[in-house]
Design a protein around this motif. Sequence first.
Motif, PDB file in Angstrom:
ATOM      1  N   GLY A  37       8.835  20.896  21.590  1.00  0.00           N
ATOM      2  CA  GLY A  37       9.899  21.593  22.295  1.00  0.00           C
ATOM      3  C   GLY A  37      11.229  20.884  22.170  1.00  0.00           C
ATOM      4  N   ASP A  38      11.183  19.572  21.897  1.00  0.00           N
ATOM      5  CA  ASP A  38      12.405  18.787  21.745  1.00  0.00           C
ATOM      6  C   ASP A  38      12.300  17.968  20.456  1.00  0.00           C
ATOM      7  OD1 ASP A  38      14.603  17.164  21.885  1.00  0.00           O
ATOM      8  OD2 ASP A  38      14.049  16.162  23.746  1.00  0.00           O
ATOM      9  N   PRO A  39      12.899  18.478  19.360  1.00  0.00           N
ATOM     10  CA  PRO A  39      12.751  17.821  18.052  1.00  0.00           C
ATOM     11  C   PRO A  39      13.218  16.361  18.051  1.00  0.00           C
ATOM     12  CG  PRO A  39      13.800  19.971  17.812  1.00  0.00           C
ATOM     13  CD  PRO A  39      13.736  19.679  19.288  1.00  0.00           C
ATOM     14  N   LEU A  67      27.062  31.028  19.922  1.00  0.00           N
ATOM     15  CA  LEU A  67      25.648  31.288  19.601  1.00  0.00           C
ATOM     16  C   LEU A  67      25.302  30.817  18.195  1.00  0.00           C
ATOM     17  CD1 LEU A  67      24.603  34.835  20.874  1.00  0.00           C
ATOM     18  CD2 LEU A  67      23.878  32.617  21.734  1.00  0.00           C
ATOM     19  N   SER A  68      26.330  30.814  17.283  1.00  0.00           N
ATOM     20  CA  SER A  68      26.030  30.467  15.903  1.00  0.00           C
ATOM     21  C   SER A  68      25.657  28.993  15.813  1.00  0.00           C
ATOM     22  CB  SER A  68      27.206  30.790  14.987  1.00  0.00           C
ATOM     23  OG  SER A  68      28.260  29.905  15.235  1.00  0.00           O
ATOM     24  N   GLY A  69      24.624  28.712  15.061  1.00  0.00           N
ATOM     25  CA  GLY A  69      24.174  27.335  14.912  1.00  0.00           C
ATOM     26  C   GLY A  69      23.213  26.892  15.999  1.00  0.00           C
ATOM     27  N   LEU A  70      23.050  27.741  17.024  1.00  0.00           N
ATOM     28  CA  LEU A  70      22.091  27.424  18.085  1.00  0.00           C
ATOM     29  C   LEU A  70      20.683  27.605  17.509  1.00  0.00           C
ATOM     30  CD1 LEU A  70      22.557  26.710  21.118  1.00  0.00           C
ATOM     31  CD2 LEU A  70      21.993  29.065  21.648  1.00  0.00           C
ATOM     32  N   GLN A  71      19.868  26.554  17.618  1.00  0.00           N
ATOM     33  CA  GLN A  71      18.533  26.607  17.012  1.00  0.00           C
ATOM     34  C   GLN A  71      17.441  26.488  18.045  1.00  0.00           C
ATOM     35  OE1 GLN A  71      17.665  24.100  13.682  1.00  0.00           O
ATOM     36  NE2 GLN A  71      18.305  25.787  12.387  1.00  0.00           N
ATOM     37  N   LEU A  72      16.404  27.283  17.854  1.00  0.00           N
ATOM     38  CA  LEU A  72      15.254  27.197  18.751  1.00  0.00           C
ATOM     39  C   LEU A  72      14.317  26.108  18.236  1.00  0.00           C
ATOM     40  CD1 LEU A  72      14.492  30.985  19.375  1.00  0.00           C
ATOM     41  CD2 LEU A  72      15.636  29.373  20.907  1.00  0.00           C
ATOM     42  N   PRO A  73      13.608  25.414  19.147  1.00  0.00           N
ATOM     43  CA  PRO A  73      12.705  24.343  18.724  1.00  0.00           C
ATOM     44  C   PRO A  73      11.493  24.858  17.936  1.00  0.00           C
ATOM     45  CG  PRO A  73      12.702  24.592  21.121  1.00  0.00           C
ATOM     46  CD  PRO A  73      13.714  25.547  20.597  1.00  0.00           C
ATOM     47  N   PRO A  74      10.775  23.924  17.264  1.00  0.00           N
ATOM     48  CA  PRO A  74       9.609  24.308  16.446  1.00  0.00           C
ATOM     49  C   PRO A  74       8.599  25.191  17.192  1.00  0.00           C
ATOM     50  CG  PRO A  74      10.102  21.991  16.108  1.00  0.00           C
ATOM     51  CD  PRO A  74      11.030  22.480  17.179  1.00  0.00           C
ATOM     52  N   TYR A  75       8.361  24.900  18.485  1.00  0.00           N
ATOM     53  CA  TYR A  75       7.409  25.688  19.271  1.00  0.00           C
ATOM     54  C   TYR A  75       7.776  27.175  19.236  1.00  0.00           C
ATOM     55  CZ  TYR A  75       5.206  27.742  23.414  1.00  0.00           C
ATOM     56  OH  TYR A  75       4.514  28.575  24.261  1.00  0.00           O
ATOM     57  N   SER A 112       5.090  32.191  29.335  1.00  0.00           N
ATOM     58  CA  SER A 112       5.789  30.997  29.841  1.00  0.00           C
ATOM     59  C   SER A 112       6.644  30.380  28.739  1.00  0.00           C
ATOM     60  CB  SER A 112       4.784  29.957  30.326  1.00  0.00           C
ATOM     61  OG  SER A 112       3.920  30.507  31.285  1.00  0.00           O
ATOM     62  N   GLY A 113       6.118  30.390  27.527  1.00  0.00           N
ATOM     63  CA  GLY A 113       6.844  29.842  26.379  1.00  0.00           C
ATOM     64  C   GLY A 113       8.137  30.607  26.126  1.00  0.00           C
ATOM     65  N   LEU A 114       8.049  31.931  26.207  1.00  0.00           N
ATOM     66  CA  LEU A 114       9.228  32.776  26.014  1.00  0.00           C
ATOM     67  C   LEU A 114      10.273  32.463  27.095  1.00  0.00           C
ATOM     68  CD1 LEU A 114      10.466  35.214  24.471  1.00  0.00           C
ATOM     69  CD2 LEU A 114       9.216  36.717  26.040  1.00  0.00           C
ATOM     70  N   LEU A 115       9.808  32.320  28.347  1.00  0.00           N
ATOM     71  CA  LEU A 115      10.703  31.999  29.469  1.00  0.00           C
ATOM     72  C   LEU A 115      11.327  30.620  29.290  1.00  0.00           C
ATOM     73  CD1 LEU A 115       8.336  33.282  32.289  1.00  0.00           C
ATOM     74  CD2 LEU A 115      10.601  34.237  31.792  1.00  0.00           C
ATOM     75  N   GLU A 116      10.510  29.663  28.828  1.00  0.00           N
ATOM     76  CA  GLU A 116      11.002  28.295  28.637  1.00  0.00           C
ATOM     77  C   GLU A 116      12.048  28.253  27.526  1.00  0.00           C
ATOM     78  OE1 GLU A 116       8.036  25.499  27.329  1.00  0.00           O
ATOM     79  OE2 GLU A 116       9.474  23.858  27.199  1.00  0.00           O
ATOM     80  N   MET A 117      11.791  28.953  26.417  1.00  0.00           N
ATOM     81  CA  MET A 117      12.749  28.954  25.305  1.00  0.00           C
ATOM     82  C   MET A 117      14.061  29.628  25.718  1.00  0.00           C
ATOM     83  SD  MET A 117      11.380  27.110  23.080  1.00  0.00           S
ATOM     84  CE  MET A 117      10.226  26.207  24.099  1.00  0.00           C
ATOM     85  N   HIS A 153      23.358  26.585  25.179  1.00  0.00           N
ATOM     86  CA  HIS A 153      24.517  27.463  24.999  1.00  0.00           C
ATOM     87  C   HIS A 153      25.620  27.130  26.004  1.00  0.00           C
ATOM     88  CE1 HIS A 153      26.519  31.509  25.633  1.00  0.00           C
ATOM     89  NE2 HIS A 153      26.756  31.250  24.373  1.00  0.00           N
ATOM     90  N   ALA A 154      25.242  26.936  27.259  1.00  0.00           N
ATOM     91  CA  ALA A 154      26.230  26.624  28.302  1.00  0.00           C
ATOM     92  C   ALA A 154      26.884  25.261  28.049  1.00  0.00           C
ATOM     93  CB  ALA A 154      25.560  26.649  29.671  1.00  0.00           C
ATOM     94  N   LEU A 155      26.091  24.299  27.583  1.00  0.00           N
ATOM     95  CA  LEU A 155      26.649  22.977  27.296  1.00  0.00           C
ATOM     96  C   LEU A 155      27.645  23.062  26.133  1.00  0.00           C
ATOM     97  CD1 LEU A 155      23.432  20.729  27.635  1.00  0.00           C
ATOM     98  CD2 LEU A 155      25.415  20.736  29.175  1.00  0.00           C
TER      99      LEU A 155
END
Lengths: 154, 135
Positions: A57-59, B5-13, B52-57, B65-67
């Motif tokens: 979840g955190d690379p 939003l551009s460049g925002l990447q989701l983790p491997p999970y 839960s995974g969908l909610l967590e992501m 995004h906010a940061l």
Amino acid sequence: MSGVDLSKLPMPDGFDPALIMRMISQFGHGGHLGMAYAGHSPEWVELSLDWREDLVGDPESGVLASSAIISLMDNATSLSIWNRLGEFRPQVTMDLRLDYLRPSPKGAKVFGRGMCYHLTHSMAFVRGIAHNGDINEPLAYATGTFIRIGDRIS
Amino acid sequence: MTDTLSGLQLPPYAQSLDMTLSGRHDGSPLIVMPFAQKVQGRPGFLHGGAISGLLEMAAVAAIAHALRERSDEARFKQVNVTVDFMRGGTPQISYAVGAITRLGRTMANVQSSAWQDDPAKPMAIATLHYLLKRG
């Protein structure tokens, strides 16, 4: 939970968590995560999950996504209800909470022990502990509630 | 204005469950997850852990995004999560979005909601707390 219709599994000798996990681990989300049976007693059922790069979840830290551990605790606590009942009965998770005491280190196998501590006609109350091999060094505590749905669905 | 939003990447999970970013919903990144065998629980329904995974992501993407919007380089890690399951997930596309209740100096409070047909009829809602670390 499992990707297999548990109500159709013959279990002549009562509920067997090891047998159930051998079935579950071939299908669905449990199969994708590689969840496995790790042990049980009359009070608890323990499952395990290997660390894997694609579940991170955190690379930057290599810590697993929280939800991989939620899945583990959901299944372990769910099985602990059937283990207590001694048979499979339909149920669904109503809510589940996880508190992280520490991160699970990169590469470490995760164990999830589920305990059903109270049953009513329509609810099951569960607790769980996630650890990396020594239950005295927990990484997370879980608390949850399941709705027992009787024979309304299978 | 640059697109946050551009460049925002989701983790491997997220990638392993074929989740993708699909624009915004109420200002936060919208996460989409297709139905597949690997997210299935009991036959014909999503696994609670995959929901839960969908909610967590969605929560993770909302914070990231906010940061970015405030050029804040803080790192964040989950302290706890509570998931309420309201409806079973059926074999169709699922959506989730995270709403940040508060992004403070040390903590972020996020509420994520997942749905299938209608955002007003959530399948599940998660309340998540994250610890923020800077420098």
